[in-house]
Design a protein around this motif. Structure first.
Motif, PDB file in Angstrom:
ATOM      1  N   ALA A  88       0.846  -1.194   0.000  1.00  0.00           N
ATOM      2  CA  ALA A  88       0.000   0.000   0.000  1.00  0.00           C
ATOM      3  C   ALA A  88       0.884   1.249   0.000  1.00  0.00           C
ATOM      4  O   ALA A  88       1.781   1.399   0.839  1.00  0.00           O
ATOM      5  N   MET A  89       0.614   2.138  -0.940  1.00  0.00           N
ATOM      6  CA  MET A  89       1.421   3.347  -1.102  1.00  0.00           C
ATOM      7  C   MET A  89       1.477   4.167   0.189  1.00  0.00           C
ATOM      8  O   MET A  89       2.527   4.714   0.551  1.00  0.00           O
ATOM      9  N   GLU A  90       0.356   4.231   0.905  1.00  0.00           N
ATOM     10  CA  GLU A  90       0.288   5.074   2.091  1.00  0.00           C
ATOM     11  C   GLU A  90       1.142   4.552   3.243  1.00  0.00           C
ATOM     12  O   GLU A  90       1.346   5.269   4.238  1.00  0.00           O
ATOM     13  N   ASN A  91       1.630   3.350   3.117  1.00  0.00           N
ATOM     14  CA  ASN A  91       2.517   2.802   4.144  1.00  0.00           C
ATOM     15  C   ASN A  91       3.983   3.059   3.837  1.00  0.00           C
ATOM     16  O   ASN A  91       4.866   2.454   4.464  1.00  0.00           O
ATOM     17  N   ASN A  92       4.243   3.940   2.885  1.00  0.00           N
ATOM     18  CA  ASN A  92       5.608   4.241   2.465  1.00  0.00           C
ATOM     19  C   ASN A  92       5.803   5.747   2.344  1.00  0.00           C
ATOM     20  O   ASN A  92       4.838   6.514   2.250  1.00  0.00           O
ATOM     21  N   THR A  93       7.063   6.168   2.335  1.00  0.00           N
ATOM     22  CA  THR A  93       7.408   7.575   2.128  1.00  0.00           C
ATOM     23  C   THR A  93       8.480   7.671   1.050  1.00  0.00           C
ATOM     24  O   THR A  93       9.531   7.016   1.153  1.00  0.00           O
ATOM     25  N   PHE A  94       8.169   8.472   0.019  1.00  0.00           N
ATOM     26  CA  PHE A  94       9.139   8.713  -1.053  1.00  0.00           C
ATOM     27  C   PHE A  94       9.285  10.229  -1.199  1.00  0.00           C
ATOM     28  O   PHE A  94       8.614  10.870  -2.011  1.00  0.00           O
ATOM     29  N   ALA A  95      10.153  10.798  -0.356  1.00  0.00           N
ATOM     30  CA  ALA A  95      10.237  12.256  -0.253  1.00  0.00           C
ATOM     31  C   ALA A  95      11.317  12.873  -1.123  1.00  0.00           C
ATOM     32  O   ALA A  95      11.354  14.093  -1.318  1.00  0.00           O
ATOM     33  N   THR A  96      12.225  12.042  -1.674  1.00  0.00           N
ATOM     34  CA  THR A  96      13.338  12.577  -2.457  1.00  0.00           C
ATOM     35  C   THR A  96      13.010  12.477  -3.941  1.00  0.00           C
ATOM     36  O   THR A  96      12.971  11.381  -4.499  1.00  0.00           O
ATOM     37  N   GLU A  97      12.772  13.614  -4.590  1.00  0.00           N
ATOM     38  CA  GLU A  97      12.378  13.621  -5.993  1.00  0.00           C
ATOM     39  C   GLU A  97      13.584  13.785  -6.913  1.00  0.00           C
ATOM     40  O   GLU A  97      14.501  14.557  -6.630  1.00  0.00           O
ATOM     41  N   VAL A  98      13.529  13.035  -8.001  1.00  0.00           N
ATOM     42  CA  VAL A  98      14.510  13.170  -9.074  1.00  0.00           C
ATOM     43  C   VAL A  98      13.730  13.365 -10.362  1.00  0.00           C
ATOM     44  O   VAL A  98      12.926  12.508 -10.748  1.00  0.00           O
TER      45      VAL A  98
END
Length: 589
Positions: A88-98
């Motif tokens: 589930a996407m909401e159980n993860n954090t992807f804060a660094t954008e490239v």
């Protein structure tokens, strides 16, 4: 396939824990059929015998399936399922954008990610960097995006259009989870060329997890449209259209789980599948539409004839909610093809096949609406099936079939509902109309314990409800409400009393009443000899009635709980079974 037996146990437990959903009845007003002068509901001459060909009218005989890209999803859904909580996407954090702009790709190092551009072809390697979210936009007519790395990552498609003439357009070679985000309000396209040996226009080595409410169009010209070497999860809001002219539309090795979204899939190559899983398929929501147009073919490796299929599961299929719309027009084509068990607990399933039997190298592949090698269990929802091509059966299992609820309607060229083993109907509303064979055909015992069963056969020697008497089996009728145009199998054991009318009229509305309950039904234009009815107490039967109110089933062919007026009383006499010798063993051969 990875540890498949372990997964079978996991999914069997999942199926057992799913609560049955309440089925939605058809909303077509019965009075529209009655009052329309062109609908064929006028009284006709008595039909005392079948001519080997039985037909009907109404929505079940005419409904069709086409691609629908609108974003409105069906309201009926079941709880989302993820093989692992981390999916589930909401159980993860992807804060660094490239950011990657494929209209003007550049080589760079950004936030620990190496981005290498070679013309329009870009490779991004995040190695051991965590929390990376690639934001991709731009257009290339001769390029691709490849992602590698040792950690899970997110990939936001933010208005990207990629065509790679030589290989995959999007090549996700990291074996870790790939969270695809379809940016809201964007349209994204991926297409490959006819060269190369890649597995899909969008290929993912790891788990492929779709999120977001943007649109994605994928075209596979060399092989599959979307292919994951692991499993795929779709969610509410996704709007995805996949085409393949050479392979399957959507392919996964370890499972496909549709929790929501709009999926449109079109495949045209011989014997290809719209949605193909080497493991389980679960449908919990959304609207999934699949069109297959390819003919059958002879598989020289497996040494057997094969047809196309809208959905193919090498393990189990479970439908808990949402909507499936499947159409196959090629020879030997099937709507649903399952190697193990199929469980229908809720949602709506619509299947149309129009192709005839495929013959190749002394082998055949017959068209089927729903074909399952294991047991079929139906506890809720709606299932409508229509087959019109030569030898096309409606619903078939090579083991046992159990119907405990829901609405099941099959209008088929051959047997409408067929089981190689025992068949049990204990609830629900069931319509089975065999245009050239039996309505219901159990090649083991057939047990009718409850529910509402309306079955029609083509004519002698077929019967409306057949059990394999030749093999020492029987039809056991102990409960429910039954209407059988064409009678019952010889040697039936009728614990609940049955009655017969001396004749019946085609294209006529009848009402069967018992204990203040009513069931109104429209007879076919032709069919088997004799009209047999049964209910919990002695019923009355009227013909040529007008009906108001109640709940419509089978696309206007029946109404439960309506109020009847006018009509003529029909004389009923005792019936002990045996309108014919019974049909030949059905399409499990």
């Amino acid at each position: 396939m990875k540890d498949n037996m372990k997964k079978v146990m996991l999914f069997t437990m999942l199926v057992a824990s799913v609560a049955m959903l309440t089925c939605c009845s058809a909303e077509d007003p019965f009075e529209e059929f009655i009052n329309n002068e062109d609908n064929g509901w006028n009284n006709g001459a008595n039909m005392n015998g079948g001519n080997g060909n039985s037909a009907t009218t109404g929505e079940l005989a005419t409904f069709d399936i086409s691609i629908d890209k609108s974003s409105a999803e069906p309201a009926e859904t079941a709880a989302e399922y993820f093989p692992e909580e981390e999916d589930a996407m909401e159980n993860n954090t992807f804060a660094t954008e490239v950011t990657i702009d494929l209209s003007n790709p550049v080589t760079k190092t950004e936030n620990g990610v190496e981005v290498t551009a070679n013309g329009g072809h870009v490779t991004a390697n995040h190695a051991s960097a965590k929390g990376i979210c690639y934001v991709v936009s731009g257009t290339t007519a001769n390029g691709s995006l490849t992602i590698v790395g040792d950690k899970k990552y997110a990939l936001k498609l933010n208005g990207v259009n990629i065509t790679n003439p030589d290989s995959a357009a999007l090549n996700l070679l990291s074996g870790k989870r790939a969270y695809i985000i379809l940016a809201d309000g964007t349209t994204n396209t991926l297409a490959d060329g006819t060269g190369g040996s890649h597995k899909g226009a969008l290929y993912c080595k790891g788990k492929l997890l779709f999120n977001g409410s943007g649109a994605l169009a994928v075209t596979g010209n060399s092989n599959n449209g979307i292919h994951s070497a692991d499993y795929i999860v779709f969610r509410k809001g996704n709007n995805i259209h996949v085409k393949s002219t050479a392979g399957h539309g959507i392919k996964a090795n370890d499972g496909i789980f549709i929790n929501g979204g709009i999926l449109n899939v079109e495949v045209s190559a011989a014997a290809t599948k719209g949605i193909n899983s080497e493991s389980h398929i679960i449908v919990n929501g959304g609207r999934t539409t699949v069109l297959t147009t390819g003919d059958g073919t002879y598989d020289t490796e497996d040494k057997e004839a094969k047809g196309a299929a809208g959905i193919k599961a090498d393990s189990t299929l479970t439908v808990n909610g949402g909507e499936l719309k499947l159409k196959s027009t090629g020879s030997g084509g099937k709507g649903i093809n399952v190697d193990m068990e199929a469980n229908f607990n809720g949602g709506n399933v619509y299947v149309v096949t129009t192709g005839g039997q495929y013959k190749g190298n002394n082998d055949t592949s017959s068209p089927k609406g729903i074909k399952v090698d294991g047991n079929i269990t139906i506890g809720g929802g709606r299932i409508w099936v229509r087959t019109s091509g030569y030898n096309g059966e409606g619903i078939e299992t090579k083991k046992e079939l159990n119907i405990a609820g829901g609405e099941v309607a099959s209008y088929a060229y051959d047997d409408a509902i067929n089981s190689k083993g025992n068949m049990t109907i204990s609830g629900g509303y069931v319509y089975a109309h065999g245009q050239h064979n039996d309505g219901i055909d159990a090649n083991g015992n057939c047990y009718i314990k409850g529910g509402m069963v309306y079955a029609i056969c083509s004519g002698s020697p077929e019967v409306a409800i057949d059990a394999n008497t030749e093999g020492g089996y029987k039809l056991y009728l102990t409960g429910g409400t039954v209407v059988a145009v064409g009678g019952l199998e010889n040697g039936s054991q009728l614990s609940q009393t049955c009655y017969q009318a001396s004749s019946w009229s085609p294209n006529t509305i009848y009402t069967l009443s018992s204990d203040n309950n009513s069931f109104s039904f429209k007879t076919p234009s032709s069919g088997g000899s004799g009209l047999v009815v049964s209910s919990a107490s002695q019923p009355t039967l009227q013909s040529g009635v007008s009906v108001s109110g109640g709940t419509s089933y089978f696309g206007g062919l029946a109404i439960a709980g309506g109020t009847s007026s006018s009509g003529t009383s029909v004389s009923l006499s005792s019936y002990t079974g045996g309108n014919g010798m019974g049909g030949r063993p059905g399409g499990w051969r």
